[in-house]
Scaffold this active site. Sequence first.
Site, PDB file in Angstrom:
ATOM      1  N   GLU A 178       1.448  33.397 -14.728  1.00 44.22           N
ATOM      2  CA  GLU A 178       2.728  34.012 -14.499  1.00 44.22           C
ATOM      3  C   GLU A 178       3.023  33.570 -13.121  1.00 44.22           C
ATOM      4  O   GLU A 178       2.213  33.692 -12.037  1.00 44.22           O
ATOM      5  CB  GLU A 178       2.654  35.258 -14.378  1.00 44.22           C
ATOM      6  N   GLY A 179       4.226  32.891 -13.155  1.00 44.23           N
ATOM      7  CA  GLY A 179       4.697  32.541 -11.700  1.00 44.23           C
ATOM      8  C   GLY A 179       5.572  33.468 -10.952  1.00 44.23           C
ATOM      9  O   GLY A 179       5.615  34.506 -11.576  1.00 44.23           O
ATOM     10  N   THR A 180       6.315  32.926 -10.078  1.00 47.58           N
ATOM     11  CA  THR A 180       7.094  33.976  -9.341  1.00 47.58           C
ATOM     12  C   THR A 180       8.318  34.548 -10.169  1.00 47.58           C
ATOM     13  O   THR A 180       8.576  35.726 -10.001  1.00 47.58           O
ATOM     14  CB  THR A 180       7.885  32.961  -7.998  1.00 47.58           C
ATOM     15  N   TYR A 181       8.708  33.943 -11.074  1.00 43.53           N
ATOM     16  CA  TYR A 181       9.728  34.593 -11.788  1.00 43.53           C
ATOM     17  C   TYR A 181       9.708  34.331 -13.308  1.00 43.53           C
ATOM     18  O   TYR A 181      10.777  34.508 -14.113  1.00 43.53           O
ATOM     19  CB  TYR A 181      11.102  33.910 -11.194  1.00 43.53           C
ATOM     20  N   ALA A 182       8.557  33.573 -13.659  1.00 41.37           N
ATOM     21  CA  ALA A 182       8.500  33.219 -15.226  1.00 41.37           C
ATOM     22  C   ALA A 182       7.006  33.144 -15.508  1.00 41.37           C
ATOM     23  O   ALA A 182       6.144  33.411 -14.983  1.00 41.37           O
ATOM     24  CB  ALA A 182       8.938  31.780 -15.119  1.00 41.37           C
ATOM     25  N   VAL A 183       7.032  33.074 -16.967  1.00 40.08           N
ATOM     26  CA  VAL A 183       5.846  33.029 -17.803  1.00 40.08           C
ATOM     27  C   VAL A 183       5.583  31.497 -17.817  1.00 40.08           C
ATOM     28  O   VAL A 183       6.671  30.782 -18.293  1.00 40.08           O
ATOM     29  CB  VAL A 183       5.696  33.739 -18.916  1.00 40.08           C
TER      30      VAL A 183
ATOM     31  N   LYS B  12       8.387  26.823 -18.443  1.00 40.72           N
ATOM     32  CA  LYS B  12       8.540  28.128 -17.749  1.00 40.72           C
ATOM     33  C   LYS B  12       9.670  29.017 -18.688  1.00 40.72           C
ATOM     34  O   LYS B  12      10.934  28.594 -18.632  1.00 40.72           O
ATOM     35  CB  LYS B  12       9.222  27.636 -16.383  1.00 40.72           C
TER      36      LYS B  12
ATOM     37  N   ASP C  41       9.330  24.775   1.149  1.00 38.62           N
ATOM     38  CA  ASP C  41       8.174  25.616   0.853  1.00 38.62           C
ATOM     39  C   ASP C  41       7.077  24.476   0.770  1.00 38.62           C
ATOM     40  O   ASP C  41       6.054  24.479  -0.377  1.00 38.62           O
ATOM     41  CB  ASP C  41       8.276  26.333  -0.294  1.00 38.62           C
TER      42      ASP C  41
END
Lengths: 330, 370
Positions: free
Chosen positions: A8-13, A29, A122
């Site tokens: 699971e990322g910052t805003y997504a699977v 994503k 980043d």
Amino acid sequence: MIEKKVGEGTYAVVYVGRAKDTKRQIAIKMIKVGEFKDGLDMSAIREIKFLQELRHPNVIELLDVFSSETNLNIVLEFLPADLEVLIKDKTIIFSPADIKSWLLMTLRGLHHCHRNFILHRDLKPNNLLLSPSGHLKLADFGLARALPASPRVNLTPRVVTRWYRAPELLFESRHYTTAVDIWSVGIIFAELMLRTPYLPGASDLEQIDVTFRALGTPTEATWPGVSSLPGYKQIQNYPTPSRQELQNRFLAASDNALDLMNDMIHFDPAKRIDTTQALLSKYFTESPPPTRPENLPKKAKQDPDWEEQALKNEEREKLIQKTREARMRA
Amino acid sequence: MTSQTSEPRKSKVVSDDDLYRNSSQYRLWSFTKQQLLDRRAECHNRAVVKLQKSLVEKGITGSEIEPLSLEEEADLVSLYASKIGEIAKSFNMPSQVKATAISYFSKFYLVYSVMDYHPKNILYTSVFLASKAENYFIPIDKFCSALKRTEPKDILDSEFLLLESLSFTLAVQNPLMSLHGFFLDIQSAGIASIDESVLGQLHDGARAVIVDGFITDVMFLYTPPQIALAAMMVVNEAITLEYITQRFVTNPEQIEFLLSVIVECKDELVNIRLPSSDRGKEIDKKLHMCLNPDRKRKKRPSPTTAGPSGTSTPSSTANQTLSAEEPAIKRLKSADISSESTPVSLTTVTIDASVEPLADEVPEMTHLPA
């Protein structure tokens, strides 16, 4: 064709799959639409916006974007490893030529971003992904933004992961440039040589201290205008390290390597070199030549351990929730 | 810093033109005039067929409800597009956000007809999405509270639809960037005999021409530097000509070609055709009938979210207003929204709580008596 969930990322699977026609491995994503109060997530918007415009061997490739039911799906090339994993794996030995190769690919990818007036904001080893053939690619454009046309535009200083944050950001400058990315690359360069994070501050405040203890405290003479930055703090006056001291810290570094690193982490952003100058530095033309990507060290385990990755991701989850909120406003 | 001894082997030089040709703006959103006409006609015709089919299904005779003509549709789109400036102004948005919002809005109507989706919500959604894409994020409830009769869901429901219509391309290359570049160049190139105040006037004038021209088709037809030079031509032809001839080319044929393109672009840039607001209301009334064909029979009070109930397929059909659309996105409960605190970003200018409600024109147009 989806094969498995990889985290699971910052805003997504994120799922890994394989393209039906080419059999090429891909990462998908999946972003749930309607999850957030303010609609489409800011990170997703940035990622789509910038990756649609960037095509370069050293930038992660956006293969497709499509919608399904309530999801927005971003299809990316699948990159199984990242530089952070390699740096941490102490069973792997980095030769100076390997480091040169990774740095070269990082700068090439970044040069392409900057030519397109895009700030990454980043850069860190964790966002430098590695393809099975050894190619390094810049990823995670969730904090990226276009370089403003006018210097009057205010930017948020709350960008870049702390250890890789340029001094003008530490002092909360609202008007920064592509030089913030160059600083990050300089610090990554140092980390590749040291095999440990160079400036690991435990808090934002400590980051200032750690940075200047290592590199000396900037003054109006070395960095004109520094004391009028919004977050400027008078801190202990650390001496600038001598060349010999630097050389002692970076034992294996050549003169040209140290020069390049120094030029990339110049305190005054106006004096920091840009990607063009960095790419033309003598370091890249002196011996040894950079290792060919296919001959670069890879992670010991051929098949990355997804369970371990998932655990790591879980730990990151809390942090991520915070990041998301912050990014909405970045 | 530079290496004198051995330069990296030159395999292929990527020019700035190559970079532009790789941009989504060039790849997906650049057209000839004919292609633009064709695309709009195609959207229009498809919507007309859909409308007629649905009228037949509902047993409504054709004479009661008439589809919009292609011209009416174009007039309505430009009229609504021109409202974006007012909204942007009320939120104190930079012109970059405004340009991007207008661009999204115009692109949407190269994919759909106003008879598929009413421009009002698409307009707001364009501004909202542009504000995010251009780093000028305004929380949705704050955004809506400044707009009359608009709920967060009106905007959020069409955000995904808009993104999809844009083929997921969000970057808009702004001619103001090019203008900025030309001015830095004029100053450093030291074009003779140009007084600083004249230069300032040229810059501000050209800027205004570009901003006013956002609602024309110019962005679909020309590149940002061409538009910037054309805007400079509008303001001060002599200096612009001097600059172009001195700076650009040694080859007279090339100059001639460049100038012909810029003159063409100039004509397009100042070709702002806005229908009167009376005509706008007229067309909007007609459109309202197309979008709400049931209205005539069932005399319902005019709700804020007008639209027939019970006819819901996720696809866009001409007989539905946007608000009646089956949401592609999970709807948020309004309670969730109002309870949420909205911290103001450091980067966004705080919208004063006493923001003047927008001029009534935009919302009103959709609420004409049937």
